[in-house]
Design a protein around this motif. Structure first.
Motif, PDB file in Angstrom:
ATOM      1  N   ASN A 160     -27.751  45.399 -57.752  1.00  0.00           N
ATOM      2  CA  ASN A 160     -27.671  46.839 -57.734  1.00  0.00           C
ATOM      3  C   ASN A 160     -26.459  47.537 -57.231  1.00  0.00           C
ATOM      4  N   VAL A 161     -25.790  47.945 -58.047  1.00  0.00           N
ATOM      5  CA  VAL A 161     -24.363  48.568 -58.061  1.00  0.00           C
ATOM      6  C   VAL A 161     -24.804  49.968 -57.850  1.00  0.00           C
ATOM      7  N   ARG A 162     -24.235  50.765 -56.770  1.00  0.00           N
ATOM      8  CA  ARG A 162     -24.608  52.316 -56.491  1.00  0.00           C
ATOM      9  C   ARG A 162     -23.344  52.752 -56.062  1.00  0.00           C
ATOM     10  N   ASP A 163     -22.695  53.623 -57.079  1.00  0.00           N
ATOM     11  CA  ASP A 163     -21.413  54.512 -56.760  1.00  0.00           C
ATOM     12  C   ASP A 163     -20.322  53.640 -56.284  1.00  0.00           C
ATOM     13  N   LEU A 164     -20.145  52.570 -56.810  1.00  0.00           N
ATOM     14  CA  LEU A 164     -19.063  51.764 -56.197  1.00  0.00           C
ATOM     15  C   LEU A 164     -17.777  52.210 -56.420  1.00  0.00           C
ATOM     16  N   ARG A 165     -16.592  52.153 -55.553  1.00  0.00           N
ATOM     17  CA  ARG A 165     -15.518  52.824 -55.744  1.00  0.00           C
ATOM     18  C   ARG A 165     -14.569  51.886 -55.021  1.00  0.00           C
ATOM     19  N   LYS A 166     -13.402  51.649 -55.578  1.00  0.00           N
ATOM     20  CA  LYS A 166     -12.298  50.860 -55.115  1.00  0.00           C
ATOM     21  C   LYS A 166     -10.962  51.696 -55.217  1.00  0.00           C
ATOM     22  N   VAL A 167     -10.280  51.947 -54.166  1.00  0.00           N
ATOM     23  CA  VAL A 167      -8.991  52.445 -54.157  1.00  0.00           C
ATOM     24  C   VAL A 167      -7.770  51.729 -53.766  1.00  0.00           C
ATOM     25  N   TYR A 168      -6.842  51.456 -54.362  1.00  0.00           N
ATOM     26  CA  TYR A 168      -5.815  50.847 -54.092  1.00  0.00           C
ATOM     27  C   TYR A 168      -4.625  52.081 -53.367  1.00  0.00           C
TER      28      TYR A 168
ATOM     29  N   VAL B 189      -7.088  54.890 -58.163  1.00  0.00           N
ATOM     30  CA  VAL B 189      -8.586  54.542 -58.245  1.00  0.00           C
ATOM     31  C   VAL B 189      -8.590  53.730 -59.229  1.00  0.00           C
ATOM     32  N   ALA B 190      -9.000  52.313 -58.788  1.00  0.00           N
ATOM     33  CA  ALA B 190      -9.176  51.474 -59.944  1.00  0.00           C
ATOM     34  C   ALA B 190     -10.454  51.554 -60.460  1.00  0.00           C
ATOM     35  N   VAL B 191     -11.366  51.758 -59.498  1.00  0.00           N
ATOM     36  CA  VAL B 191     -12.745  51.818 -59.973  1.00  0.00           C
ATOM     37  C   VAL B 191     -13.447  53.412 -59.315  1.00  0.00           C
ATOM     38  N   ARG B 192     -13.786  54.016 -60.237  1.00  0.00           N
ATOM     39  CA  ARG B 192     -14.099  55.563 -59.781  1.00  0.00           C
ATOM     40  C   ARG B 192     -15.275  55.828 -59.205  1.00  0.00           C
ATOM     41  N   SER B 193     -16.424  55.548 -59.631  1.00  0.00           N
ATOM     42  CA  SER B 193     -17.798  55.597 -59.157  1.00  0.00           C
ATOM     43  C   SER B 193     -18.603  54.918 -60.201  1.00  0.00           C
ATOM     44  N   VAL B 194     -18.697  53.872 -59.960  1.00  0.00           N
ATOM     45  CA  VAL B 194     -19.685  53.082 -60.834  1.00  0.00           C
ATOM     46  C   VAL B 194     -21.058  52.504 -60.407  1.00  0.00           C
ATOM     47  N   SER B 195     -22.212  53.100 -61.128  1.00  0.00           N
ATOM     48  CA  SER B 195     -23.404  52.397 -60.840  1.00  0.00           C
ATOM     49  C   SER B 195     -24.099  51.621 -62.133  1.00  0.00           C
ATOM     50  N   LEU B 196     -24.596  50.555 -61.779  1.00  0.00           N
ATOM     51  CA  LEU B 196     -25.346  49.817 -62.725  1.00  0.00           C
ATOM     52  C   LEU B 196     -26.234  48.817 -62.239  1.00  0.00           C
ATOM     53  N   GLU B 197     -27.161  48.421 -63.060  1.00  0.00           N
ATOM     54  CA  GLU B 197     -28.126  47.416 -62.714  1.00  0.00           C
ATOM     55  C   GLU B 197     -28.061  46.265 -63.438  1.00  0.00           C
ATOM     56  N   TRP B 198     -27.793  45.048 -62.711  1.00  0.00           N
ATOM     57  CA  TRP B 198     -27.616  43.825 -63.561  1.00  0.00           C
ATOM     58  C   TRP B 198     -28.898  43.004 -63.331  1.00  0.00           C
TER      59      TRP B 198
END
Lengths: 354, 309
Positions: free
Chosen positions: B11-19, B34-43
């Motif tokens: 379960n991916v919730r509001d994932l964010r990655k800033v370099y 900001v490589a990943v802004r805010s990603v939520s998904l279900e795998w």
């Protein structure tokens, strides 16, 4: 390896260098039997005797033989040849008792003259002012001069790999600390650091511990430069995919460092070893020359130079006393030529001329 | 298969990655990317999730976060606890992801030592042999180095290596994009075969739409660090909803667009990441992050101008 041999065939200077080094190290290893005399044996009648080997006489024909000489001036130690008096040099003679590698008792030497029946001793490279055979002394002195490079490079490379590797791999505070320490050590001129370290440590030591001390001091002075290079390489390699992949497999950092990262730098390591060794040899020479290195009764090429070849007068009248210096130059050059070849081989953009 | 509601695996919730961009010693600017802004998904369990997007869309970063290769700046990743490793990340370029100085046997077995239930080098080697055969390599080639294999064989070796630790899932980041088209097919078939045999879940990333729609159960579309659309693969292939998805599917449409602005990599986290290139763009696209809208069963998209069904 195959590539190395083919390139070696096309680079005669490097091939000769390699041969010279191999011969020197073999001679060093078997110096007990190869030298005709014990290096501390005094020939009181023959101080500052010039080299006396010659290859032809009407009496013995062609072959190694000794030209008899006699001292005509006790003050200036001038020798003249005695016409027509030669002693043959024999292969495989029984002479001074020795212990090969300190273990095997022998009294066999590769060559020598029949001293017991009154022949003149053979002095390939002449003698020093106490009448000690310089050839034997050079061979024995090589034990220190030629090995100090290996030991020193091994110690400093280990330090450089460990500290540079940790700084590069972990980064952050440790990186900062180790690199600033390196810069501090690089900042101080090497020779002064050597002198300082040598002078704060005891000067009354036997030869084994002074050998160890000199190695440690030389390594201590030379590791920071290498550590910086290692750190830079580790720093870029740690981001490589195969390192990330190993980390994904939960391999511990030190294992990654020594199994995956450092092996990638092997060509650099080979190079820094071959180019570092003459540096150590010369460092030991410099220290011994200043009287801070190997001291009597132990001797190395450096201490032979400082003892015998230190005054111009000596060199003018007894030029053979500079031979240890010639050996030193030859070995340093040989390592440099060999290192040049290895550097070319390690360079991916370099191609063997065809 | 796509509509089956199975358990959520990750379960991916509001994932964010800033370099943080490399700044000079005296520079005060703190430029952030900001490589990943805010990603939520279900795998979901056993699912093949495909992720498409162009270069720089952040899909690789998302994959690396999900493979635990990097730490997210914020947001959470939750997985069910398991004895076996949760996932293995398979790299795009097998020649750089394997130590060039080690042979295949070392590459396969060295990692095994640090896994749970390690039973010694002999067992690991036996498993390596088995896996070599399974991925279609000759076990006699275990003493070859990566450089002695062809590109396709190297990727097979990389898959074997990933399976050594018996992971529950694989994250495949563009694993076929460096290969010839004919070899791509073989590797994809192998991947499906392995999935079946080991019951693997797959997270499959590619910029090749055909490959993703062929392989995936569900798929997501990423742009500028945002997930813009999510749908079952066959639904998406028939009719993508988001303007970007439509553009991706039919790139010639963009020619009409006068201004072709590549989205800037700034720290702005408001608005739609696609606003700079969208044909339907309006003022609020730059200000408001578009909400998710349910287009159909399992099909959602984030755009202001779509209507929910």
């Amino acid at each position: 390896m195959k590539r190395f041999l083919t390139v070696l065939g096309r680079r005669p200077v490097a091939a000769v260098s390699l041969t010279v080094l191999v011969v020197m190290y073999l001679a060093m290893a078997f110096c007990e039997v190869l030298s005709p005399y014990d290096p501390t044996r005094l020939f009181p009648e023959a101080s500052d005797h010039p080299p006396n080997l010659c290859w032809y006489s009407s009496h013995w024909g062609f072959g190694p033989q000794v030209q008899r000489m006699v001292m005509i001036d006790e003050v200036s130690r001038q020798y003249v040849r005695i016409q027509g008096e030669y002693d043959p040099v024999h292969w495989g003679v029984t002479a001074d008792a020795i212990k090969l590698w300190g273990l095997l008792p022998l009294s066999w030497h590769v060559f020598g003259t029949n001293v017991r029946s009154g022949a003149d001793p053979v002095f390939l490279f002449g003698t020093d002012n106490l009448g000690r055979d310089l050839f034997s002394r050079i061979l024995y002195g090589a034990r220190i001069s030629l090995t100090i490079g290996f030991v020193g490079v091994a110690v400093s490379l280990t330090l450089a790999l460990l500290l540079g590797g940790l700084a590069g791999y972990y980064g952050g505070f440790w990186d900062w600390l180790i690199m600033r320490l390196c810069e501090l050590l690089i900042l101080i001129p090497g020779l002064y650091l050597l002198l300082f370290l040598r002078s704060i440590l005891s000067d009354k030591m036997d030869s084994a511990s002074s050998y160890a001390l000199i190695t440690v001091i030389l390594s201590f002075v030379s590791w920071p430069g290498m550590a910086r290079l290692v750190r830079g390489m580790v720093h870029s390699l740690k981001r490589a995919d195969f390192v990330t992949n190993a980390r994904q497999e939960k391999m511990p950092p030190l294992t990654i460092l020594f199994r995956h990262i450092i092996p990638q730098m092997s060509s650099f390591l080979i190079l820094s070893v071959t180019l570092g060794i003459p540096g150590f040899i010369l460092g030991e020479t410099a220290l011994s020359y200043l009287g801070l290195g190997i001291t009597d009764p132990a001797f190395s090429w450096g201490s032979l130079i400082s003892r015998d070849a230190a005054s111009l007068d000596n060199l003018v009248h007894f030029p053979w006393l500079f031979l240890p210096g010639v050996f030193l130059i030859v070995v340093s050059l040989a390592y440099n030529f060999l290192g040049e070849l290895l550097r070319d081989l390690a360079d991916p953009h370099w191609r063997a001329p065809s | 298969m796509s509509s089956r509601q199975s358990e959520v695996f990750m379960n991916v919730r509001d994932l964010r990655k800033v370099y943080r961009a490399e700044a000079g010693l005296f520079s005060h600017s703190k430029r952030e990317i900001v490589a990943v802004r805010s990603v939520s998904l279900e795998w979901r369990q056993g699912e093949t999730y495909g992720l498409v997007g162009e270069s720089g869309s952040g899909k690789s970063t998302l994959a690396r976060l999900m493979g635990f290769l990097e730490q997210p700046s914020s947001g959470t990743l939750t997985v069910q606890p398991s004895e076996r490793p949760v996932t293995r990340y398979v790299f795009q370029d097998p020649s750089s992801s394997m130590d060039p100085r080690r042979n295949a046997a070392q590459i396969l077995t060295w990692g095994a030592r640090y896994q749970n239930g390690y039973q010694g080098p002999r067992v690991a080697l036996a498993r390596a042999r088995l896996l070599m055969e399974e991925v279609g390599l000759n076990p006699l080639d275990l003493d070859k180095r990566p450089g002695e294999f062809s590109g396709g064989q190297r990727q097979r070796l990389a898959l074997a290596r990933a399976l050594m630790s018996e992971p529950l899932t694989l994250i495949c980041d563009e694993i076929v994009s460096a290969l010839d088209v004919s070899v791509q097919g073989q590797i994809l078939r192998l991947l499906l075969d392995l999935k079946q045999r080991h019951g693997l879940g797959l997270f499959f990333i590619s910029h090749d739409l055909d490959v993703v729609t062929y392989l995936s159960d569900r798929m997501g579309v990423m742009y500028g660090g945002q997930l813009l659309e999510e749908a079952p693969a066959e639904v998406w292939a028939r009719g993508p909803a988001h303007p970007y998805s439509r553009l991706l599917k039919d790139p010639h449409r963009e020619v009409d667009q006068g201004e072709n602005v590549i989205v800037s990599e700034t720290s702005e986290s408001q608005g739609c990441s696609f606003a700079g290139r969208c044909p339907l763009v309006q003022k609020k696209c730059h200000i408001e992050t578009p909400p998710w809208k349910q287009i159909g069963p399992e099909h959602r998209a984030a755009c202001h101008f779509l209507t929910e069904k």
